[in-house]
Design an enzyme around this catalytic site. Structure first.
Site, PDB file in Angstrom:
ATOM      1  N   ASP A 217       0.848  -1.192   0.000  1.00  0.00           N
ATOM      2  CA  ASP A 217       0.000   0.000   0.000  1.00  0.00           C
ATOM      3  C   ASP A 217       0.887   1.247   0.000  1.00  0.00           C
ATOM      4  O   ASP A 217       2.058   1.205  -0.409  1.00  0.00           O
ATOM      5  CB  ASP A 217      -0.948  -0.063   1.222  1.00  0.00           C
ATOM      6  CG  ASP A 217      -2.240   0.713   1.009  1.00  0.00           C
ATOM      7  OD1 ASP A 217      -2.223   1.944   1.184  1.00  0.00           O
ATOM      8  OD2 ASP A 217      -3.266   0.090   0.668  1.00  0.00           O
ATOM      9  N   LYS A 290      -4.016  -0.792  -6.621  1.00  0.00           N
ATOM     10  CA  LYS A 290      -5.026  -0.042  -5.857  1.00  0.00           C
ATOM     11  C   LYS A 290      -4.812   1.427  -6.185  1.00  0.00           C
ATOM     12  O   LYS A 290      -3.709   1.956  -5.992  1.00  0.00           O
ATOM     13  CB  LYS A 290      -4.829  -0.300  -4.360  1.00  0.00           C
ATOM     14  CG  LYS A 290      -5.690   0.575  -3.446  1.00  0.00           C
ATOM     15  CD  LYS A 290      -5.539   0.109  -1.999  1.00  0.00           C
ATOM     16  CE  LYS A 290      -6.150   1.076  -1.010  1.00  0.00           C
ATOM     17  NZ  LYS A 290      -5.925   0.629   0.395  1.00  0.00           N
ATOM     18  N   ASP A 292      -5.952   5.131  -5.534  1.00  0.00           N
ATOM     19  CA  ASP A 292      -6.612   5.813  -4.417  1.00  0.00           C
ATOM     20  C   ASP A 292      -6.773   7.308  -4.718  1.00  0.00           C
ATOM     21  O   ASP A 292      -5.793   8.007  -4.972  1.00  0.00           O
ATOM     22  CB  ASP A 292      -5.736   5.587  -3.171  1.00  0.00           C
ATOM     23  CG  ASP A 292      -6.446   5.921  -1.879  1.00  0.00           C
ATOM     24  OD1 ASP A 292      -7.557   6.472  -1.930  1.00  0.00           O
ATOM     25  OD2 ASP A 292      -5.862   5.632  -0.821  1.00  0.00           O
ATOM     26  N   GLY A 332     -16.461   4.879  -2.267  1.00  0.00           N
ATOM     27  CA  GLY A 332     -17.870   4.634  -2.570  1.00  0.00           C
ATOM     28  C   GLY A 332     -18.641   5.849  -3.059  1.00  0.00           C
ATOM     29  O   GLY A 332     -19.866   5.867  -3.022  1.00  0.00           O
ATOM     30  N   GLN A 333     -17.916   6.860  -3.551  1.00  0.00           N
ATOM     31  CA  GLN A 333     -18.598   8.081  -4.009  1.00  0.00           C
ATOM     32  C   GLN A 333     -19.177   7.926  -5.420  1.00  0.00           C
ATOM     33  O   GLN A 333     -18.763   7.054  -6.180  1.00  0.00           O
ATOM     34  CB  GLN A 333     -17.585   9.234  -4.085  1.00  0.00           C
ATOM     35  CG  GLN A 333     -16.981   9.625  -2.765  1.00  0.00           C
ATOM     36  CD  GLN A 333     -15.810  10.579  -2.958  1.00  0.00           C
ATOM     37  OE1 GLN A 333     -15.243  10.694  -4.036  1.00  0.00           O
ATOM     38  NE2 GLN A 333     -15.443  11.262  -1.903  1.00  0.00           N
ATOM     39  N   ARG A 349     -13.942   0.375  -3.557  1.00  0.00           N
ATOM     40  CA  ARG A 349     -14.263   0.602  -2.148  1.00  0.00           C
ATOM     41  C   ARG A 349     -15.666   1.192  -2.044  1.00  0.00           C
ATOM     42  O   ARG A 349     -16.071   1.993  -2.881  1.00  0.00           O
ATOM     43  CB  ARG A 349     -13.227   1.539  -1.530  1.00  0.00           C
ATOM     44  CG  ARG A 349     -11.937   0.822  -1.137  1.00  0.00           C
ATOM     45  CD  ARG A 349     -12.030   0.275   0.280  1.00  0.00           C
ATOM     46  NE  ARG A 349     -12.095   1.409   1.173  1.00  0.00           N
ATOM     47  CZ  ARG A 349     -11.018   2.059   1.605  1.00  0.00           C
ATOM     48  NH1 ARG A 349      -9.822   1.643   1.289  1.00  0.00           N
ATOM     49  NH2 ARG A 349     -11.160   3.099   2.392  1.00  0.00           N
ATOM     50  N   ASP A 353     -12.191   4.526   5.459  1.00  0.00           N
ATOM     51  CA  ASP A 353     -11.262   3.517   5.987  1.00  0.00           C
ATOM     52  C   ASP A 353     -11.814   2.787   7.210  1.00  0.00           C
ATOM     53  O   ASP A 353     -12.337   3.411   8.130  1.00  0.00           O
ATOM     54  CB  ASP A 353      -9.940   4.188   6.384  1.00  0.00           C
ATOM     55  CG  ASP A 353      -9.175   4.673   5.171  1.00  0.00           C
ATOM     56  OD1 ASP A 353      -9.733   4.623   4.061  1.00  0.00           O
ATOM     57  OD2 ASP A 353      -8.023   5.107   5.346  1.00  0.00           O
TER      58      ASP A 353
HETATM   59  C1  GLA Z   1      -6.522   5.931   2.100  1.00  0.00           C
HETATM   60  C2  GLA Z   1      -7.083   4.541   1.802  1.00  0.00           C
HETATM   61  C3  GLA Z   1      -6.429   3.530   2.724  1.00  0.00           C
HETATM   62  C4  GLA Z   1      -4.924   3.564   2.550  1.00  0.00           C
HETATM   63  C5  GLA Z   1      -4.403   4.970   2.773  1.00  0.00           C
HETATM   64  C6  GLA Z   1      -2.940   5.098   2.417  1.00  0.00           C
HETATM   65  O1  GLA Z   1      -6.877   6.383   3.364  1.00  0.00           O
HETATM   66  O2  GLA Z   1      -8.463   4.529   1.927  1.00  0.00           O
HETATM   67  O3  GLA Z   1      -6.924   2.224   2.459  1.00  0.00           O
HETATM   68  O4  GLA Z   1      -4.601   3.110   1.257  1.00  0.00           O
HETATM   69  O5  GLA Z   1      -5.112   5.914   1.988  1.00  0.00           O
HETATM   70  O6  GLA Z   1      -2.469   6.391   2.588  1.00  0.00           O
END
Ligand code: GLA
Length: 528
Positions: A217, A290, A292, A332-333, A349, A353
């Site tokens: 991550d 992933k 983000d 989920g937006q 997602r 978190d």
């Molecule tokens: C967001 C994501 C988390 C993680 C952090 C990393 O908050 O939703 O799952 O990946 O970033 O900074």
């Protein structure tokens, strides 16, 4: 008495005595848990009792609201957008000689600020970087101030592709299973850790139970070279070699980036480098991305722009020519369940978190009913990674966590330290009968079929005329849960198997009835 004291104190202060002291550009440097320095710039204008200005960070600028000065003390708020909600963050400060002391306070009932003391909040955003409770600000000279503000200004908006419906990439026919570094390690990750986790995935039996993706991550990124190629930081000396190692163990490698210029922990994102980064990931042998949203919010604002930004990376991955599972992370937006598949997303997602608490897991897990219609082979709702084994819930509650995620056809991404698992953690993560529910090839996500006070029943059909049924008790006392088989969608005389007890429980006809322990779950498989 108190009132007159306050009055005397206020009169003693010449109005605006601190205008010149406070007005200006201030720098706050924080050190992240993995030792990275992050700077936030506070631009203050003080006029008598009024404080205005802006706060600049890698996430754009925020206007100060309700700023008030009383003597050497001041307070102000900023509005922070978290998912679809506006959150008010209050900061208190004092003038201490040449410096300012700043302290984040939360309005009653809101809990710790995201990433603040006590752990990360519902994220995402700068919150992913734990902010210390106390911060010291240093005043910048005009030249330094100008340079720093220019460096933090959002880059210009680049054109986005026109929306189109991309083809299915054919991957993730069952929910992805594996491990992700964030929940346990945050950005404190390294090549050595990933190798040790890879070894432990094999020795613990996780790999053989189906946990294949080893997902790195946020926190692996370094800087770009002169040609713009993204390099890993010094904790990851050779990504290709690491990837080869992971693959040699029969595992797959996942990585993390953002459509914005910065990731949520303010590492380098893929903004303006999408094709180049997709090629880099493919060259390294990455099997899962992933992606983000994070700082992309300071550049793009509409739902169409968000979809187009995800489409841009999807096309870049396609061009790079390596099969890469595509995980959208935008909390989920904007109806992502509808358009996630159209940008070749394999999972998206559905929430902010997760935290390692019963309250967080419960809120997320039992809040997924509306998403069920979007799940099918190759397309999964992602209520975030597992917290099983991280210590914030009881082993019993972790079982409920696993039962829910199995029923919800959620990705099963363990988020604990695989190198040291208790027997209870192993028994929870490695229960093959429960995993089989999650991985069922029909790919149907469970729906809530009954809710009665603190008890709930969730059920999903399984391949081969079978059903998985979860009986849950969210309350604090044991509760009897009774559900008609017709509500589950099952009929006739059915064999019942308890998937946590690993035992056959005879047959059921008409209804099921069980007493469920507080915060507990009974997970049953019904079959003809
Ligand atoms: C967001 C994501 C988390 C993680 C952090 C990393 O908050 O939703 O799952 O990946 O970033 O900074």
């Amino acid at each position: 008495m108190l009132g007159s004291l306050v009055l005397v104190f206020a009169l003693a202060q010449a109005p605006g005595a601190n205008d010149a002291k406070l007005t200006g550009v201030w720098s706050v440097v924080m050190t992240t848990p993995d030792g990275q320095q992050r700077e936030t710039i506070y631009e203050f204008k003080a006029e008598g009792a009024k404080l205005t200005g802006k706060i600049h960070s890698g996430f754009g600028a925020q206007e100060i609201v309700d700023g008030k000065i009383t003597g050497d003390s001041f307070t102000f708020a900023t509005m922070m957008r978290m998912m679809d909600q506006e959150r008010r963050m209050v900061t208190e400060g004092t003038i201490a000689g040449e410096e300012l002391k700043l302290k984040r306070v939360m309005p009653a009932g809101l809990g710790p600020p995201p990433g603040g003391p006590g752990g990360p909040g519902p994220g995402p955003g700068p919150g992913s970087m734990r902010m210390p409770a106390q911060m010291t600000a240093r005043k910048l000279g005009p030249d330094e101030a100008r340079k720093k503000l220019a460096a933090l200004a959002p880059p210009p908006k680049l054109p986005l592709p026109e929306l189109q419906d991309l083809p299915d990439n054919g991957l993730a026919q069952t929910p992805p299973m594996g491990w992700n570094s964030w929940n346990k390690f945050r950005a404190k990750i390294s090549d050595a850790l990933v190798r040790e986790i890879a070894d432990a995935m094999v020795s613990s039996g996780m790999r053989d139970a189906g946990y294949l993706y080893l997902n790195i991550d946020d926190g692996w990124q370094g800087t770009r070279d002169a040609q713009g190629n993204l390099r890993a930081n010094e904790r990851f000396p050779d990504m290709k070699a690491l990837s080869d190692y992971v693959h040699s163990k029969g595992l797959k490698l996942g990585i993390y980036s953002s459509p914005g210029p910065k990731t949520c922990a303010q590492y380098e994102g893929s903004y303006g480098h999408e094709e180049q980064d997709a090629r880099t990931f493919a060259d390294w042998g990455v099997d899962y991305l992933k992606y983000d949203w994070c700082s992309a919010r300071m550049i793009y604002s509409t739902a169409e722009e968000q979809r187009a930004a995800y489409q841009k990376m999807a096309v870049a991955i396609q061009k790079a020519g390596r099969p890469i599972v595509y995980a959208l992370c935008q909390y989920g937006q904007n109806g992502v369940g509808e358009w996630g598949p159209k940008v070749s997303g394999n999972l998206w997602r559905t929430t902010g978190d997760i935290r390692d608490t019963w309250a967080s897991m419960e809120q997320i897990g039992f809040g997924q009913d509306g998403w069920a219609k979007y799940a099918q082979p190759g397309r999964w709702n992602d209520p975030d990674m597992l917290e099983i084994g991280n210590g914030g819930m009881t082993d019993f509650e972790y079982r409920t966590h696993m039962s829910l995620w199995a029923l919800l056809a959620s990705p099963l991404l363990a988020g604990n330290d695989i190198r040291q698992m208790s027997d209870a953690t192993k028994a929870t993560l490695l229960n093959r009968e429960v995993i089989a529910v999650n991985q069922d090839k029909l790919g149907r996500q469970a729906r809530r079929v009954l809710q009665d006070g603190k008890t709930e029943v969730w059920a999903r059909p399984l391949a081969g005329a079978a059903w998985a049924v979860g009986l849950f008790n969210r309350g604090d006392a044991p509760a009897k849960v009774t559900v008609k088989l017709a509500a589950v969608g099952a009929e006739g005389k059915l064999k019942v198997r308890d998937l946590w007890a690993h035992s056959d429980q005879g047959t059921a006809e008409g209804e099921l009835s069980e007493t469920v322990a507080p915060h507990g779950a009974i997970l049953l498989r019904l079959a003809r």
